[in-house]
Design an enzyme around this catalytic site. Sequence first.
Site, PDB file in Angstrom:
ATOM      1  N   ASP A 133       1.630  -0.996  12.601  1.00 12.93           N
ATOM      2  CA  ASP A 133       1.901  -1.588  11.288  1.00 12.93           C
ATOM      3  C   ASP A 133       2.301  -3.045  11.503  1.00 12.93           C
ATOM      4  OD1 ASP A 133       3.269  -2.539   8.989  1.00 12.93           O
ATOM      5  OD2 ASP A 133       3.599  -0.470   8.329  1.00 12.93           O
ATOM      6  N   ARG A 161       0.863  -1.181   0.000  1.00 12.18           N
ATOM      7  CA  ARG A 161       0.000   0.000   0.000  1.00 12.18           C
ATOM      8  C   ARG A 161       0.896   1.226   0.000  1.00 12.18           C
ATOM      9  NH1 ARG A 161      -3.970   1.692   4.963  1.00 12.18           N
ATOM     10  NH2 ARG A 161      -1.984   2.214   5.917  1.00 12.18           N
ATOM     11  N   THR A 210      -0.838   7.752  -0.979  1.00  8.40           N
ATOM     12  CA  THR A 210      -2.142   7.690  -1.661  1.00  8.40           C
ATOM     13  C   THR A 210      -3.042   6.604  -1.050  1.00  8.40           C
ATOM     14  OG1 THR A 210      -1.389   6.026  -3.229  1.00  8.40           O
ATOM     15  CG2 THR A 210      -1.018   8.334  -3.827  1.00  8.40           C
ATOM     16  N   ASP A 256       5.669  -4.234  10.010  1.00  9.42           N
ATOM     17  CA  ASP A 256       6.833  -3.736  10.750  1.00  9.42           C
ATOM     18  C   ASP A 256       6.973  -4.455  12.085  1.00  9.42           C
ATOM     19  OD1 ASP A 256       7.388  -2.038   8.731  1.00  9.42           O
ATOM     20  OD2 ASP A 256       6.802  -0.199   9.780  1.00  9.42           O
TER      21      ASP A 256
HETATM   22  C1  PRP Z   1      -0.612  -3.441   5.158  1.00  8.68           C
HETATM   23  C2  PRP Z   1      -1.425  -4.626   5.655  1.00  8.68           C
HETATM   24  C3  PRP Z   1      -2.381  -4.875   4.528  1.00  8.68           C
HETATM   25  C4  PRP Z   1      -2.629  -3.487   3.993  1.00  8.68           C
HETATM   26  C5  PRP Z   1      -3.960  -3.013   4.508  1.00  8.68           C
HETATM   27  O1  PRP Z   1       0.355  -3.896   4.287  1.00  8.68           O
HETATM   28  O2  PRP Z   1      -0.632  -5.753   5.953  1.00  8.68           O
HETATM   29  O3  PRP Z   1      -1.840  -5.695   3.515  1.00  8.68           O
HETATM   30  O4  PRP Z   1      -1.572  -2.643   4.479  1.00  8.68           O
HETATM   31  O5  PRP Z   1      -4.258  -1.747   4.039  1.00  8.68           O
HETATM   32  P1  PRP Z   1      -5.517  -1.399   3.141  1.00  8.68           P
HETATM   33  O6  PRP Z   1      -6.702  -2.174   3.655  1.00  8.68           O
HETATM   34  O7  PRP Z   1      -5.641   0.079   3.360  1.00  8.68           O
HETATM   35  O8  PRP Z   1      -5.194  -1.734   1.706  1.00  8.68           O
HETATM   36  P2  PRP Z   1       1.595  -3.007   3.799  1.00  8.68           P
HETATM   37  O9  PRP Z   1       1.279  -2.288   2.536  1.00  8.68           O
HETATM   38  O10 PRP Z   1       2.061  -2.172   4.953  1.00  8.68           O
HETATM   39  O11 PRP Z   1       2.660  -4.103   3.412  1.00  8.68           O
HETATM   40  P3  PRP Z   1       3.493  -5.146   4.304  1.00  8.68           P
HETATM   41  O12 PRP Z   1       2.540  -6.255   4.660  1.00  8.68           O
HETATM   42  O13 PRP Z   1       4.560  -5.572   3.356  1.00  8.68           O
HETATM   43  O14 PRP Z   1       4.027  -4.432   5.515  1.00  8.68           O
END
Ligand code: PRP
Length: 208
Positions: free
Chosen positions: A201, A103, A107, A204
């Site tokens: 997060d 994500r 944005t 993380d």
């Molecule tokens: C986070 C989480 C989901 C997403 C949720 O992933 O693990 O996949 O964001 O957000 P949304 O419902 O607003 O789309 P991230 O992009 O941080 O990636 P990661 O799992 O690699 O940390």
Amino acid sequence: MRLHVVDHPLVAHKLTTLRDKRTDSATFRRLADELVTLLAYEATRDVRTEQVDIETPVTPTTGVKLSHPRPLVVPILRAGLGMLDGMVRLLPTAEVGFLGMIRNEETLEASTYATRMPEDLSGRQVYVLDPMLATGGTLVAAIQELIKRGADDVTAVVLLAAPEGVEVMERELAGTPVTVVTASVDERLNENGYIVPGLGDAGDRMYG
Ligand code: PRP
């Protein structure tokens, strides 16, 4: 879309420790794993089975076994990977596919950077794993891809959901055979797209 919030004291207990910012990475990964197994028990309530004849040491009888084709489990990288062991513990014969999605933190739009799944998912039950349902962009895109490939029953197992994300899923996936199983629907999303109170997060905290 069906939403199932699992109401169980062990789920609430583990989730509270996950939320606590003092919980270290090793403990966070272990608790997430345990929590997924509890959610998986609920998420597999409608897993397809077929009747089989067996013999106990005492008598012939009938029972059930999981149907073919086998279910597919798809963790969304990165953070969903921390949920895979907890899920396949209950479904050891499942096939596993992978979706890498990220994500954009400004944005909040989700994009896919890796896909490794069967092209044809016709007639398959699929379990998607992602700890957070925040804006819903990631799960909507993932589930649309699974349905495009023919999946006819998709269950998303998420640790935490925001009401905003649930609403987006209900709108974008209206009329599709989708269930969301979660430990909690929290209060809201904040201006940075984080779930409140949430747990921060997840990627993380697991791997950072
Ligand atoms: C986070 C989480 C989901 C997403 C949720 O992933 O693990 O996949 O964001 O957000 P949304 O419902 O607003 O789309 P991230 O992009 O941080 O990636 P990661 O799992 O690699 O940390």
